[in-house]
Design a protein around this motif. Structure first.
Motif, PDB file in Angstrom:
ATOM      1  N   GLY A  29       0.809  -1.313  -0.023  1.00 34.22           N
ATOM      2  CA  GLY A  29      -0.080   0.068   0.052  1.00 34.22           C
ATOM      3  C   GLY A  29       0.826   1.318  -0.028  1.00 34.22           C
ATOM      4  O   GLY A  29       0.296   2.410   0.251  1.00 34.22           O
ATOM      5  N   LYS A  30       2.158   1.191  -0.237  1.00 30.53           N
ATOM      6  CA  LYS A  30       2.896   2.285  -0.046  1.00 30.53           C
ATOM      7  C   LYS A  30       2.654   3.055  -1.397  1.00 30.53           C
ATOM      8  O   LYS A  30       3.147   4.520  -1.327  1.00 30.53           O
ATOM      9  CB  LYS A  30       4.352   1.963   0.073  1.00 30.53           C
ATOM     10  N   LEU A  31       2.300   2.742  -2.427  1.00 28.70           N
ATOM     11  CA  LEU A  31       2.239   3.157  -3.711  1.00 28.70           C
ATOM     12  C   LEU A  31       0.604   3.611  -4.194  1.00 28.70           C
ATOM     13  O   LEU A  31       0.564   3.705  -5.312  1.00 28.70           O
ATOM     14  CB  LEU A  31       2.898   2.688  -5.017  1.00 28.70           C
ATOM     15  N   ASP A  32      -0.126   3.575  -3.123  1.00 31.98           N
ATOM     16  CA  ASP A  32      -1.464   3.783  -3.288  1.00 31.98           C
ATOM     17  C   ASP A  32      -1.819   5.075  -4.070  1.00 31.98           C
ATOM     18  O   ASP A  32      -1.218   6.089  -3.645  1.00 31.98           O
ATOM     19  CB  ASP A  32      -2.462   3.930  -1.985  1.00 31.98           C
ATOM     20  N   GLY A  33      -2.609   5.222  -5.273  1.00 29.30           N
ATOM     21  CA  GLY A  33      -2.849   6.440  -5.696  1.00 29.30           C
ATOM     22  C   GLY A  33      -1.891   6.720  -6.886  1.00 29.30           C
ATOM     23  O   GLY A  33      -1.868   7.785  -7.522  1.00 29.30           O
ATOM     24  N   MET A  34      -0.698   5.943  -7.007  1.00 32.58           N
ATOM     25  CA  MET A  34       0.384   6.341  -7.888  1.00 32.58           C
ATOM     26  C   MET A  34       0.390   5.222  -9.116  1.00 32.58           C
ATOM     27  O   MET A  34       1.180   5.513  -9.993  1.00 32.58           O
ATOM     28  CB  MET A  34       1.533   6.289  -7.433  1.00 32.58           C
ATOM     29  N   PHE A  35      -0.398   4.435  -9.227  1.00 33.71           N
ATOM     30  CA  PHE A  35      -0.499   3.442 -10.361  1.00 33.71           C
ATOM     31  C   PHE A  35      -2.036   3.020 -10.608  1.00 33.71           C
ATOM     32  O   PHE A  35      -2.811   3.254  -9.941  1.00 33.71           O
ATOM     33  CB  PHE A  35       0.186   2.168 -10.053  1.00 33.71           C
ATOM     34  N   ILE A  36      -1.970   2.610 -11.855  1.00 32.23           N
ATOM     35  CA  ILE A  36      -3.192   1.942 -12.403  1.00 32.23           C
ATOM     36  C   ILE A  36      -2.520   0.760 -12.982  1.00 32.23           C
ATOM     37  O   ILE A  36      -1.845   0.173 -13.516  1.00 32.23           O
ATOM     38  CB  ILE A  36      -3.762   2.820 -13.640  1.00 32.23           C
ATOM     39  N   GLU A  37      -3.623  -0.345 -12.555  1.00 33.92           N
ATOM     40  CA  GLU A  37      -3.246  -1.874 -12.873  1.00 33.92           C
ATOM     41  C   GLU A  37      -4.316  -2.054 -13.745  1.00 33.92           C
ATOM     42  O   GLU A  37      -5.688  -2.264 -13.274  1.00 33.92           O
ATOM     43  CB  GLU A  37      -3.370  -2.709 -11.755  1.00 33.92           C
ATOM     44  N   LYS A  38      -4.110  -2.774 -14.835  1.00 33.27           N
ATOM     45  CA  LYS A  38      -4.974  -3.370 -15.940  1.00 33.27           C
ATOM     46  C   LYS A  38      -4.794  -4.667 -16.077  1.00 33.27           C
ATOM     47  O   LYS A  38      -3.831  -5.254 -16.358  1.00 33.27           O
ATOM     48  CB  LYS A  38      -4.720  -2.423 -17.369  1.00 33.27           C
ATOM     49  N   LYS A  39      -5.874  -5.352 -15.907  1.00 35.28           N
ATOM     50  CA  LYS A  39      -6.140  -6.982 -15.824  1.00 35.28           C
ATOM     51  C   LYS A  39      -6.693  -7.222 -17.170  1.00 35.28           C
ATOM     52  O   LYS A  39      -7.769  -6.920 -17.638  1.00 35.28           O
ATOM     53  CB  LYS A  39      -6.643  -7.482 -14.617  1.00 35.28           C
ATOM     54  N   TYR A  40      -5.834  -8.203 -17.674  1.00 37.59           N
ATOM     55  CA  TYR A  40      -6.401  -8.881 -18.921  1.00 37.59           C
ATOM     56  C   TYR A  40      -6.613 -10.488 -18.771  1.00 37.59           C
ATOM     57  O   TYR A  40      -5.958 -10.835 -17.433  1.00 37.59           O
ATOM     58  CB  TYR A  40      -5.389  -8.659 -20.060  1.00 37.59           C
ATOM     59  N   PRO A  41      -7.120 -11.117 -19.463  1.00 39.32           N
ATOM     60  CA  PRO A  41      -7.392 -12.873 -19.228  1.00 39.32           C
ATOM     61  C   PRO A  41      -6.166 -13.260 -18.557  1.00 39.32           C
ATOM     62  O   PRO A  41      -6.354 -14.070 -17.725  1.00 39.32           O
ATOM     63  CB  PRO A  41      -7.902 -13.060 -20.430  1.00 39.32           C
ATOM     64  N   ASN A  42      -4.946 -13.161 -19.126  1.00 36.44           N
ATOM     65  CA  ASN A  42      -3.773 -13.768 -19.074  1.00 36.44           C
ATOM     66  C   ASN A  42      -2.794 -13.023 -18.118  1.00 36.44           C
ATOM     67  O   ASN A  42      -1.828 -13.749 -17.702  1.00 36.44           O
ATOM     68  CB  ASN A  42      -3.035 -14.481 -20.122  1.00 36.44           C
ATOM     69  N   ILE A  43      -2.835 -11.751 -18.366  1.00 34.66           N
ATOM     70  CA  ILE A  43      -1.756 -11.019 -17.775  1.00 34.66           C
ATOM     71  C   ILE A  43      -2.113  -9.722 -17.025  1.00 34.66           C
ATOM     72  O   ILE A  43      -3.654  -9.438 -17.334  1.00 34.66           O
ATOM     73  CB  ILE A  43      -0.569 -10.517 -18.805  1.00 34.66           C
ATOM     74  N   SER A  44      -1.562  -9.046 -16.367  1.00 36.74           N
ATOM     75  CA  SER A  44      -2.001  -7.725 -15.893  1.00 36.74           C
ATOM     76  C   SER A  44      -0.775  -6.707 -16.304  1.00 36.74           C
ATOM     77  O   SER A  44       0.427  -7.212 -16.127  1.00 36.74           O
ATOM     78  CB  SER A  44      -2.268  -7.863 -14.617  1.00 36.74           C
ATOM     79  N   ARG A  45      -1.155  -5.580 -16.490  1.00 42.04           N
ATOM     80  CA  ARG A  45      -0.270  -4.405 -16.674  1.00 42.04           C
ATOM     81  C   ARG A  45      -0.157  -3.500 -15.683  1.00 42.04           C
ATOM     82  O   ARG A  45      -1.346  -3.207 -15.235  1.00 42.04           O
ATOM     83  CB  ARG A  45      -0.240  -3.907 -18.098  1.00 42.04           C
ATOM     84  N   VAL A  46       0.904  -3.008 -15.172  1.00 44.49           N
ATOM     85  CA  VAL A  46       0.823  -1.796 -14.113  1.00 44.49           C
ATOM     86  C   VAL A  46       1.577  -0.602 -14.700  1.00 44.49           C
ATOM     87  O   VAL A  46       2.647  -0.643 -15.266  1.00 44.49           O
ATOM     88  CB  VAL A  46       1.654  -2.192 -12.740  1.00 44.49           C
ATOM     89  N   ILE A  47       0.946   0.548 -14.680  1.00 46.01           N
ATOM     90  CA  ILE A  47       1.650   1.673 -14.965  1.00 46.01           C
ATOM     91  C   ILE A  47       1.688   2.801 -13.861  1.00 46.01           C
ATOM     92  O   ILE A  47       0.512   2.786 -13.029  1.00 46.01           O
ATOM     93  CB  ILE A  47       0.872   2.429 -16.329  1.00 46.01           C
ATOM     94  N   TYR A  48       2.609   3.719 -13.843  1.00 46.81           N
ATOM     95  CA  TYR A  48       2.661   4.461 -12.948  1.00 46.81           C
ATOM     96  C   TYR A  48       2.735   5.849 -13.380  1.00 46.81           C
ATOM     97  O   TYR A  48       3.366   6.378 -14.150  1.00 46.81           O
ATOM     98  CB  TYR A  48       4.043   4.276 -11.972  1.00 46.81           C
ATOM     99  N   ASP A  49       2.138   6.681 -12.453  1.00 52.89           N
ATOM    100  CA  ASP A  49       1.989   8.344 -12.789  1.00 52.89           C
ATOM    101  C   ASP A  49       3.723   8.778 -12.319  1.00 52.89           C
ATOM    102  O   ASP A  49       3.869   8.710 -11.134  1.00 52.89           O
ATOM    103  CB  ASP A  49       1.082   8.832 -11.821  1.00 52.89           C
ATOM    104  N   LYS A  50       4.177   9.221 -13.274  1.00 55.72           N
ATOM    105  CA  LYS A  50       5.641   9.641 -13.056  1.00 55.72           C
ATOM    106  C   LYS A  50       5.557  10.714 -12.294  1.00 55.72           C
ATOM    107  O   LYS A  50       6.341  10.618 -11.225  1.00 55.72           O
ATOM    108  CB  LYS A  50       6.153   9.998 -14.532  1.00 55.72           C
TER     109      LYS A  50
END
Length: 61
Positions: A29-50
């Motif tokens: 929970g240290k990075l709450d509000g700083m990232f978006i996690e996109k979940k797909y059927p087989n993988i997930s992608r995480v992107i961060y607000d620079k």
């Protein structure tokens, strides 16, 4: 001003930590509000607000 998002690998390089550390911080929970996690059927992608990451890391320096 448009937000700039970066990948987990880019975020780790920016903060000079291992990508696994980014995952650990997210899970704790240290990075709450700083990232978006996109979940797909087989993988997930995480992107961060620079800008939010850079502001957050300044609190430790």
């Amino acid at each position: 001003m448009e937000k700039e998002f970066i990948s987990e690998r880019q975020a780790a390089l920016l903060l000079e930590v291992n990508p696994h550390t980014m995952k650990t911080w997210r899970e704790k929970g240290k990075l709450d509000g700083m990232f978006i996690e996109k979940k797909y059927p087989n993988i997930s992608r995480v992107i961060y607000d620079k800008l939010k990451l850079l502001n957050w890391v300044k609190t430790f320096r």
